[in-house]
Design an enzyme around this catalytic site. Structure first.
Site, short mmCIF file in Angstrom:
data_model
loop_
_atom_site.label_atom_id
_atom_site.label_comp_id
_atom_site.label_asym_id
_atom_site.label_seq_id
_atom_site.Cartn_x
_atom_site.Cartn_y
_atom_site.Cartn_z
N LYS A 11 0.84 -1.19 0.00
CA LYS A 11 0.00 0.00 0.00
C LYS A 11 0.87 1.24 0.00
O LYS A 11 1.83 1.35 0.77
CB LYS A 11 -0.90 0.02 1.24
CG LYS A 11 -2.20 0.76 1.04
CD LYS A 11 -3.14 -0.02 0.14
CE LYS A 11 -4.58 0.48 0.26
NZ LYS A 11 -5.50 -0.29 -0.59
N THR A 58 -3.81 -5.58 0.50
CA THR A 58 -3.25 -4.25 0.72
C THR A 58 -4.12 -3.42 1.66
O THR A 58 -3.63 -2.52 2.34
CB THR A 58 -3.05 -3.49 -0.61
OG1 THR A 58 -4.30 -3.22 -1.21
CG2 THR A 58 -2.17 -4.29 -1.55
N ARG A 177 27.37 34.45 -8.46
CA ARG A 177 26.07 34.09 -9.00
C ARG A 177 25.11 33.75 -7.85
O ARG A 177 25.52 33.51 -6.71
CB ARG A 177 26.17 32.89 -9.94
CG ARG A 177 26.62 31.61 -9.25
CD ARG A 177 26.58 30.40 -10.17
NE ARG A 177 27.02 29.19 -9.48
CZ ARG A 177 26.95 27.97 -10.00
NH1 ARG A 177 26.47 27.79 -11.22
NH2 ARG A 177 27.37 26.92 -9.31
N GLN A 231 29.11 20.70 -6.76
CA GLN A 231 29.77 19.44 -6.46
C GLN A 231 30.65 19.54 -5.22
O GLN A 231 30.61 18.68 -4.33
CB GLN A 231 30.63 19.00 -7.66
CG GLN A 231 29.85 18.49 -8.86
CD GLN A 231 29.45 19.58 -9.82
OE1 GLN A 231 29.32 20.75 -9.46
NE2 GLN A 231 29.24 19.20 -11.09
N HIS A 259 18.19 27.66 -11.48
CA HIS A 259 18.87 28.79 -12.09
C HIS A 259 18.07 30.09 -12.00
O HIS A 259 16.84 30.10 -12.16
CB HIS A 259 19.16 28.50 -13.57
CG HIS A 259 19.98 27.27 -13.78
ND1 HIS A 259 21.25 27.13 -13.28
CD2 HIS A 259 19.69 26.10 -14.43
CE1 HIS A 259 21.73 25.94 -13.63
NE2 HIS A 259 20.80 25.30 -14.31
#
Length: 305
Positions: A11, A58, A177, A231, A259
């Protein structure tokens, strides 16, 4: 001759809301969860021979989710998921593995006149606390805790330059940025042998402490790191989580780069709105960068040598 390679069923999207009431103080605590429970085991004949005698309905699984939420604490979610999964192994000999996913939705206590209100709450974001639990007869209890949909943004302190440039590259290098992402952070616990081991860890607040530590690391590192790339920033976060939570074997992140593009307005009366003059940006819904990593304890150790 075809054969069934793998199978699980159960479920999904079971919504649970629990109120814990402290009768002495009048303070109430609420927990809202979405639960998925999928079972594996000797169930192949239900697929291949229409044999429903091996199927736990279920609907029964759904009812079990509610009953176990009544019978046991739902916090920390690692403990509740372990109780739920262990129940299916204890109850049904032909079930070998229970896969439990719990998503805890964020309700924050309201403050009224500067004081925490005893029973009023606000949904202050889409952030969730998650657990993926795999409880099996041979592998014990494997738990993966996570933070998801923690949306963060900083308007400076992020750069991206020195990347590969070739005939397909249009992206300019930047030394400043906007950086924004929806944090998905996961840490995998060393396997617990028994439910009692999970209970002890919960009693020692190891799950809650790890969640609080990971969240603090994410917020502080994101805010203060002079990011050379998504990263590198996410790797630093992984290292710190492994350092602070010794019972965790791996830590990982999935970070979309949301962005915000500069907008050239020079066409209108020579308005300067790029580079150091940029103030108005255009949020992008897609496409977006998607960066992932997983760091193991050995990898993190080697990084310091």
């Amino acid at each position: 001759m075809p054969s069934l390679a793998s199978a699980r069923y159960g479920k999904d999207n079971v919504r649970v809301f629990k109120v814990d009431r402290d009768e002495k103080t009048g303070v109430q605590t609420v927990t809202e969860m979405t639960v998925c429970c999928l079972l594996e085991g000797e169930i192949e004949t239900s697929y291949t021979k229409a044999d429903n005698s091996v199927v736990v309905a279920t609907d029964s699984i759904k009812n079990t989710i509610y009953i176990k939420a009544k019978e046991h604490p739902v916090n920390p979610p690692e403990l509740y998921a372990s109780y739920l999964g262990q129940h299916f192994l204890d109850t049904y000999p032909h079930i070998s593995t229970a896969n439990i996913d719990v998503t805890v939705h964020r309700w924050t206590r309201l403050a009224v006149d500067g004081a925490p209100h005893p029973h009023s709450f606000i949904r202050d974001g889409e952030e969730t606390r998650n657990v993926e639990a795999t409880i099996s007869r041979t592998g014990g209890l494997a738990l993966r805790s996570s933070i998801r949909k923690l949306t963060v943004l900083k308007s400076t302190g992020s750069a991206f330059h020195g990347f590969v440039r070739d005939e397909f590259t249009l992206l300019p290098e930047t030394w400043d940025r906007i950086l924004s992402t929806d944090v998905d952070s996961t840490w995998a616990w060393r396997a617990f042998k028994t439910l009692a081991d999970v209970e002890k860890a919960a009693a020692d607040k190891r799950f809650d402490d790890a969640w609080e530590a990971a969240r603090s690391i994410i917020i502080k590192t994101f805010s203060t790191d002079e990011s050379a790339s998504v990263q590198n920033t996410m790797y630093k976060m992984c290292e710190q989580i492994l350092e602070v939570v010794p019972e965790v074997d791996t830590a990982g992140f999935t970070l979309p780069n949301k962005h915000y593009f500069e907008l050239d307005l020079s066409w209108h009366k020579g308005i300067k709105n790029t580079g150091k003059d940029a103030e108005v940006y255009v949020p992008q819904s897609g496409p977006n960068g998607l960066i992932k990593c997983e760091v193991s304890r050995d990898t993190a150790t080697l990084a310091h040598r």
